[in-house]
Scaffold this active site. Structure first.
Site, PDB file in Angstrom:
ATOM      1  CG  HIS A  61      -1.718   1.238   1.277  1.00 43.38           C
ATOM      2  ND1 HIS A  61      -3.217   1.192   0.910  1.00 43.38           N
ATOM      3  CD2 HIS A  61      -1.562   2.135   1.862  1.00 43.38           C
ATOM      4  CE1 HIS A  61      -3.631   2.322   1.337  1.00 43.38           C
ATOM      5  NE2 HIS A  61      -2.706   3.179   1.551  1.00 43.38           N
ATOM      6  CD  GLU A  62       1.471   3.595   3.668  1.00 41.96           C
ATOM      7  OE1 GLU A  62       1.786   4.818   3.001  1.00 41.96           O
ATOM      8  OE2 GLU A  62       0.509   3.543   4.360  1.00 41.96           O
ATOM      9  CG  HIS A  65       0.331   6.150  -0.624  1.00 40.23           C
ATOM     10  ND1 HIS A  65      -0.466   7.056  -1.479  1.00 40.23           N
ATOM     11  CD2 HIS A  65      -0.370   5.669   0.498  1.00 40.23           C
ATOM     12  CE1 HIS A  65      -1.652   7.067  -0.651  1.00 40.23           C
ATOM     13  NE2 HIS A  65      -1.484   6.140   0.387  1.00 40.23           N
ATOM     14  CG  HIS A  72       0.644   9.010  -6.969  1.00 46.32           C
ATOM     15  ND1 HIS A  72      -0.662   9.203  -6.365  1.00 46.32           N
ATOM     16  CD2 HIS A  72       0.629   9.678  -7.940  1.00 46.32           C
ATOM     17  CE1 HIS A  72      -1.260   9.930  -7.386  1.00 46.32           C
ATOM     18  NE2 HIS A  72      -0.730  10.187  -8.289  1.00 46.32           N
TER      19      HIS A  72
END
Length: 675
Positions: A467-468, A471, A474
């Site tokens: 998940h991190e 990010h 991104h």
């Protein structure tokens, strides 16, 4: 002259952590605010007619060193804080708030921006430039540019108070987390607890010069305890301790801070002409307004509630059959869920953990990013770090050009707040023909290695890492001109799409084969485990969905209505009414440690996790149609989502990637809430 006040001369201009002394920060902030003000004055005093370049772009690039030092300081205040840093934070936060207000309330500067805004049709701007102009203009208006002098003074007062209250809220939660420990000397009290968790607790006790075992409210310590320990009274004790953080009769109580934060946010929104804080916030979100958010949450609730009630009844019956428990309490939830999961799927975290050695999982995330986006990760040892636990990586493209610098920081420690997050030490932007590459960081709190075992992750920790890392991608793959539109600078209910979509690869056999290997034998995770991971992915999903929705509804209750807030606890109970499954615990209050909405940036935005789940399930369904490593789909996602930042409205970006607006069906199917 401080090392902080001029651009860094290090490799990749990386933050020179080891050379920075805490005592330098305050003076550096004062100096850099002064420098940034001079840059603003140059824009204001420019005799040329205002244009996009000499006003809007110049403003976006101004104060770059101040931005860098702010990101370094506040990131460290989350990951490596001390009393000294917290004191500095309380001193410099009001200065930064005041400076921010000095800009947005500067009438001469706003006049110039308004002139460019009003005449944009003649300026032949690119889409990205139009977006930046719109963002800057709205930023001024939404921060009081159209207010009279008296109202502007009031706004400044509110913003300064809010900045301090948010810091205090977070400090109280951290202090309460650090102040509790459960010290156990009788080994029979730990019956059921896995060896790894026991060993970690023994090491913690030893570090505190104590006999036996110590458990804290840090997640890697707390979660195994409430999940596995058979002693119900001890589970109750630590569970209540976790639930009453900052809700006790001591100096760390956050109830008044909540009342003040909610009151001031509402007052600020009214001052700017909005009905509530949520109306103010949601104007700049995909969801647009609180009515739409509440309708979205209630719609999801209606679909999840039958499944959640049924699951809760089954769990209650299971606990009764197994141990004669008549009423399921909050400290029973994780324990009996795990027991039921083991019974249904014959799968528990202890079976899976040997296949999820941290280093292998991280390498797996890297390999997946390479297959999808054509980037490689190479650990380097000549970049300064703020703690020995931190690792640094060069991220390179296939032509060996630097894409980003990547920092990882994975283990809990005293000066680090709980949870997991991605952040940046340097933004990406293009200036004077140079594409400045970003410096991105992932910070988590995973189970640390012990004297006999490496760091072995639970499956939940595996999905957190992915998940991190989503990010992180991104941020790393950002490719925009202006810093304030770069990377994760997107609408808040769009920002979770890149992170949540990455979690999907953790359930795919093709992806797991790349990294899920036994830490001792090197054997790939057995296919039956993979099938069970997939089967159990929607296990008790109704209950989990209800929990997420309850937090979103609580957030909306605080910020989306003009309701007077007299008592935090009873207000919370009322907000949780429609999502309640477990009996209430009188000593506990979730709001007082709800850092996402009272300290972080999620006020009126907690719904965005569920909102982005709709996006991520719909987007991943596209990958599944074509193949989870399909280059064409990955390139579309990279070019239309990951690299574009906030340069366009997210729905336009999403539709360009997917060819249509997102539909909730993929999420509801994945969660097992519809056939």
């Amino acid at each position: 002259m401080s090392i902080l006040t001029t651009p860094f001369t290090t490799k990749y201009s990386a933050a020179p952590f080891s050379k920075i002394e805490n005592k330098e920060y305050k003076d550096a902030f004062i100096q850099l605010i002064k420098d940034a003000k001079e840059e603003i004055n140059t824009i204001i005093n420019n005799p040329e007619p205002p244009t996009f370049e000499n006003t809007v772009a110049a403003l976006d690039f101004s104060g770059s060193q101040l931005d860098r030092v702010s990101s370094i300081f506040f990131n460290l205040n989350s990951a490596e804080t001390s009393e000294e840093m917290q004191k500095i934070a309380q001193e410099v936060s009001p200065l930064l708030t005041e400076f921010s207000n000095d800009i947005t309330l500067n009438e001469d500067l706003f006049k110039k921006i308004k002139l460019v805004y009003d005449n944009q049709d003649q300026a032949n701007l690119t889409l990205e430039q139009k977006t930046l102009l719109d963002k800057k203009y709205k930023g001024f208006v939404r921060n009081g540019a159209l207010l009279d002098a008296q109202q502007k003074t009031k706004l400044r007062e509110i913003d300064t108070q809010l900045a301090k209250l948010k810091l205090t809220f977070g400090e109280n939660v951290l202090a309460e987390t650090n102040n509790y420990q459960l010290h156990i000397t009788n080994e029979s009290d730990l019956k059921g607890l896995p060896e790894g968790a026991k060993e970690a607790a023994a090491a913690l006790a030893q570090s505190k010069s104590l006999e036996g075992w110590v458990f804290t409210l840090d997640f890697p310590s707390y979660l195994p305890f409430v999940t596995y320990v058979e002693n119900r009274e001890l589970r109750k004790e630590i569970s209540i301790a976790a639930g009453k953080k900052a809700f006790q009769d001591n100096s760390y109580n956050n109830q008044n801070n909540i009342k003040e934060i909610v009151r001031l946010r509402h007052e600020r929104a009214n001052l700017l002409g909005y009905a509530t804080h949520a109306h103010f916030v949601l104007e700049e979100r995909m969801a647009q307004n609180p009515e739409k958010v509440t309708a979205f949450l209630n719609d999801m609730l209606e679909k999840a509630k039958p499944a959640a009630r049924k699951e809760f009844e089954e769990l209650t019956q299971f606990a009764k059959d197994l141990d004669g428990i008549d009423h399921l309490e909050k400290w029973d939830g994780a324990y009996y869920s795990e027991k039921l999961k083991q019974k249904l799927f014959n799968l528990d975290d202890e079976k899976l953990k040997p296949y999820f050695k941290l280093e292998n999982v991280l390498q797996g995330a890297f390999t997946i990013a390479e297959k999808l986006y054509g980037i490689t990760f190479k650990e380097v040892f000549d970049i300064d770090k703020y703690h020995p636990d931190v690792q640094t990586f060069e991220v390179l493209d296939f032509e060996n050009n630097l894409v980003a610098l990547f920092y990882t920081d994975f283990f809990p420690r005293k000066g680090k707040r709980n949870g997991a997050w991605m952040t940046s030490f340097k933004s990406q932007y293009i200036k004077d023909g140079v594409n400045e590459r970003p410096h991105i960081s992932n910070v988590c709190n995973f189970t640390p290695p012990t004297p006999t075992k490496p760091s072995l992750l639970t499956f939940n920790e595996v999905t957190t890492l992915f998940h991190e890392f989503g990010h992180g991608l991104h941020g790393m793959l950002a490719n925009t001109t202006y810093p304030s539109l770069s990377g994760t600078s997107v609408y808040w209910d769009f920002v979770e799409l890149p992170s949540q979509i990455m979690e999907n690869w953790c359930y795919e056999p093709e992806a797991l084969a790349l990294f899920a290997k036994h830490y001792e034998t090197g054997a790939i995770i057995p296919q039956e485990y993979v099938e069970k991971i997939k089967e159990s992915a929607s296990f008790l999903e109704g209950i989990a969905t209800m929990r997420q929705l309850s937090f979103g509804l609580l957030d909306m209750a605080y910020h989306g209505k003009a309701t007077p807030l007299n008592d935090v606890k009873s207000f919370e109970e009322k907000a949780f009414e429609s999502t309640k499954l477990y009996p209430d615990v009188a000593e506990n209050c979730m709001s007082t440690s709800f850092s996402h909405i009272f300290q972080g940036g999620y006020s009126s935005g907690y719904y965005s996790y569920k909102w982005a789940e709709v996006l991520d399930a719909d987007a991943f369904a596209y990958f599944q149609e074509k193949g989870i490593f399909d280059k064409e789909v990955a390139t579309k996602f990279k070019e239309n989502v990951l690299s574009k930042g906030g340069t366009e409205h997210p729905m336009m970006l999403y539709k360009r990637f997917r060819g249509q607006e997102p539909k909730p069906d993929a999420l509801l199917k994945r969660a097992g809430l519809i056939e």
